[in-house]
Design a protein around this motif. Structure first.
Motif, PDB file in Angstrom:
ATOM      1  N   ALA A 120       0.838  -1.206   0.000  1.00 55.58           N
ATOM      2  CA  ALA A 120       0.000   0.000   0.000  1.00 55.58           C
ATOM      3  C   ALA A 120       0.877   1.262   0.000  1.00 55.58           C
ATOM      4  O   ALA A 120       2.114   1.182   0.032  1.00 55.58           O
ATOM      5  CB  ALA A 120      -0.987  -0.002   1.155  1.00 55.58           C
ATOM      6  N   GLY A 147       4.355  -0.430  -0.331  1.00 57.17           N
ATOM      7  CA  GLY A 147       4.563  -1.285  -1.502  1.00 57.17           C
ATOM      8  C   GLY A 147       5.115  -0.551  -2.696  1.00 57.17           C
ATOM      9  O   GLY A 147       4.999  -1.053  -3.821  1.00 57.17           O
ATOM     10  N   ARG A 177       1.224  -8.778  -8.859  1.00 54.56           N
ATOM     11  CA  ARG A 177       2.464  -8.603  -8.087  1.00 54.56           C
ATOM     12  C   ARG A 177       2.413  -9.299  -6.743  1.00 54.56           C
ATOM     13  O   ARG A 177       3.407  -9.832  -6.266  1.00 54.56           O
ATOM     14  CB  ARG A 177       2.773  -7.110  -7.910  1.00 54.56           C
ATOM     15  N   LYS A 178       1.237  -9.259  -6.102  1.00 53.28           N
ATOM     16  CA  LYS A 178       1.204  -9.886  -4.772  1.00 53.28           C
ATOM     17  C   LYS A 178       1.360 -11.398  -4.871  1.00 53.28           C
ATOM     18  O   LYS A 178       2.076 -12.007  -4.071  1.00 53.28           O
ATOM     19  CB  LYS A 178      -0.055  -9.505  -3.997  1.00 53.28           C
ATOM     20  N   ASP A 200      -5.792  -0.407   3.107  1.00 50.58           N
ATOM     21  CA  ASP A 200      -6.548   0.836   2.871  1.00 50.58           C
ATOM     22  C   ASP A 200      -7.890   0.781   3.607  1.00 50.58           C
ATOM     23  O   ASP A 200      -8.354   1.781   4.155  1.00 50.58           O
ATOM     24  CB  ASP A 200      -6.786   1.036   1.377  1.00 50.58           C
ATOM     25  N   ARG A 230     -10.980   3.548 -12.604  1.00 55.61           N
ATOM     26  CA  ARG A 230      -9.887   2.605 -12.376  1.00 55.61           C
ATOM     27  C   ARG A 230     -10.345   1.158 -12.567  1.00 55.61           C
ATOM     28  O   ARG A 230      -9.607   0.316 -13.059  1.00 55.61           O
ATOM     29  CB  ARG A 230      -9.326   2.792 -10.958  1.00 55.61           C
ATOM     30  N   ARG A 234     -11.596  -4.000 -15.219  1.00 61.38           N
ATOM     31  CA  ARG A 234     -11.791  -5.220 -14.435  1.00 61.38           C
ATOM     32  C   ARG A 234     -13.253  -5.665 -14.428  1.00 61.38           C
ATOM     33  O   ARG A 234     -13.574  -6.798 -14.686  1.00 61.38           O
ATOM     34  CB  ARG A 234     -11.311  -4.981 -12.996  1.00 61.38           C
TER      35      ARG A 234
HETATM   36  N1  UDP Z   1      -0.010  -0.693  -4.392  1.00 61.51           N
HETATM   37  C1  UDP Z   1       1.308  -0.833  -3.945  1.00 61.51           C
HETATM   38  N2  UDP Z   1       2.311  -0.582  -4.823  1.00 61.51           N
HETATM   39  C2  UDP Z   1       2.084  -0.253  -6.124  1.00 61.51           C
HETATM   40  C3  UDP Z   1       0.747  -0.147  -6.585  1.00 61.51           C
HETATM   41  C4  UDP Z   1      -0.288  -0.393  -5.677  1.00 61.51           C
HETATM   42  O1  UDP Z   1       1.542  -1.136  -2.789  1.00 61.51           O
HETATM   43  O2  UDP Z   1       3.058  -0.052  -6.863  1.00 61.51           O
HETATM   44  C5  UDP Z   1      -1.085  -0.993  -3.432  1.00 61.51           C
HETATM   45  C6  UDP Z   1      -2.293  -0.080  -3.454  1.00 61.51           C
HETATM   46  O3  UDP Z   1      -1.980   1.127  -2.753  1.00 61.51           O
HETATM   47  C7  UDP Z   1      -3.331  -0.929  -2.716  1.00 61.51           C
HETATM   48  C8  UDP Z   1      -2.873  -2.357  -3.025  1.00 61.51           C
HETATM   49  O4  UDP Z   1      -1.636  -2.247  -3.726  1.00 61.51           O
HETATM   50  O5  UDP Z   1      -3.227  -0.734  -1.324  1.00 61.51           O
HETATM   51  C9  UDP Z   1      -3.840  -3.192  -3.804  1.00 61.51           C
HETATM   52  O6  UDP Z   1      -4.273  -2.493  -4.941  1.00 61.51           O
HETATM   53  P1  UDP Z   1      -5.559  -2.946  -5.746  1.00 61.51           P
HETATM   54  O7  UDP Z   1      -6.772  -2.693  -4.931  1.00 61.51           O
HETATM   55  O8  UDP Z   1      -5.469  -2.351  -7.103  1.00 61.51           O
HETATM   56  O9  UDP Z   1      -5.281  -4.508  -5.838  1.00 61.51           O
HETATM   57  P2  UDP Z   1      -6.136  -5.704  -6.321  1.00 61.51           P
HETATM   58  O10 UDP Z   1      -7.571  -5.228  -6.425  1.00 61.51           O
HETATM   59  O11 UDP Z   1      -5.510  -6.110  -7.627  1.00 61.51           O
HETATM   60  O12 UDP Z   1      -5.959  -6.745  -5.263  1.00 61.51           O
END
Ligand code: UDP
Length: 253
Positions: A120, A147, A177-178, A200, A230, A234
């Motif tokens: 985050a 992050g 990425r995660k 968040d 955004r 999706r």
């Molecule tokens: N985030 C991060 N680094 C980055 C881009 C995003 O840490 O370079 C964080 C973003 O602030 C948010 C989290 O990744 O807290 C997840 O983002 P998102 O909701 O887009 O993820 P998803 O829905 O794909 O799980």
């Protein structure tokens, strides 16, 4: 093999993506057992599967492998439940990443397992840590960091996590990425999972959908209404592609 893996129920096959038919309570038990039995340096890995990820795995081999190699994959969204039903399979309930994360904090606090919050925007992981500490005064927070580290520094970041003494690692980065961080870089902890935007939510930056909205499977619509631009790809185009796959009972050619 990660600890506890042998005890897991076999996963269902949703368009080639494995998803375990477990309840939230089953998932918590599996993680707690794995952390209790942990000894070999490799973590027990969880991944959450939603409609978007079911389709993304078709287009992204690396993501597909990260999901397939997780020790526990659960249905994060109503889309996974609907697809299972379409294929004549049964998933008992949604087990979202954020719910599993929150449910693991009690056992972590009770057993003295330190946790690490990674991801985050700057300041958000720290604020989430403060919020969690207020809910669980006995919880040990080994570390928290944002992050927004440069690509290529994942191993150094992961080393800092391992050096912190954390047992459980929660990774708030976007998909894929995660999933890739958890698969490739999370060593030296007993458990690792991706939690998307959970930090968040915890620090109040983004509200979570009300329980009633979650229960009728409309959390995605709540999120889309809040961030229409955004999330247009999706839930708009992605939603259409998913509905098509749902009607066909398979991914379109
Ligand atoms: N985030 C991060 N680094 C980055 C881009 C995003 O840490 O370079 C964080 C973003 O602030 C948010 C989290 O990744 O807290 C997840 O983002 P998102 O909701 O887009 O993820 P998803 O829905 O794909 O799980």
């Amino acid at each position: 093999m990660a600890a506890g893996e042998g005890a897991m129920t076999a996963p269902l096959d949703l368009l080639g993506v494995p998803v375990h038919p477990v309840t939230l309570a089953d998932a918590v038990d599996a993680v707690v057992r794995a952390v209790e039995d942990w000894s070999d340096g490799e973590p027990f890995r969880h991944v959450a599967v939603n409609a978007n990820k079911l389709l993304a795995c078709r287009a992204d081999d690396q993501l597909a492998r990260a999901v397939a190699e997780a020790d526990l994959a659960t249905a994060d969204g109503v889309g996974a439940l609907l697809m299972a039903r379409r294929l004549g399979l049964r998933l008992p309930e949604r087990v979202t990443g954020i719910d599993l994360f929150l449910e693991l904090l009690g056992p972590a606090a009770a057993r003295g397992w330190p946790i690490y919050l990674l991801g985050a925007a700057p300041g958000v992981a720290d604020a989430a840590a403060t919020a969690l500490q207020a809910r669980h005064p006995d919880l040990v927070i080994a570390g928290a960091r944002d992050g927004y580290f440069p690509a290529g520094s994942e191993d150094a970041v992961a080393q800092a996590v391992a050096d912190s003494g954390a047992r459980l690692l929660f990774v708030a980065l976007p998909t894929p990425r995660k999933e890739l961080f958890v698969q490739r870089h999370a060593h030296g902890v007993a458990f690792a999972m991706g939690v998307g935007g959970a930090f968040d939510v915890l620090c109040g930056r983004i509200p979570r959908a009300p329980r009633a909205v979650q229960q009728v499977g409309m959390e995605w619509a709540w999120r889309w209404a809040r961030e229409p631009r955004r999330l247009a790809g999706r839930y708009g185009l992605g939603g259409v592609a998913f509905l098509r796959a749902l009607v066909l009972g398979r991914e379109a050619a």
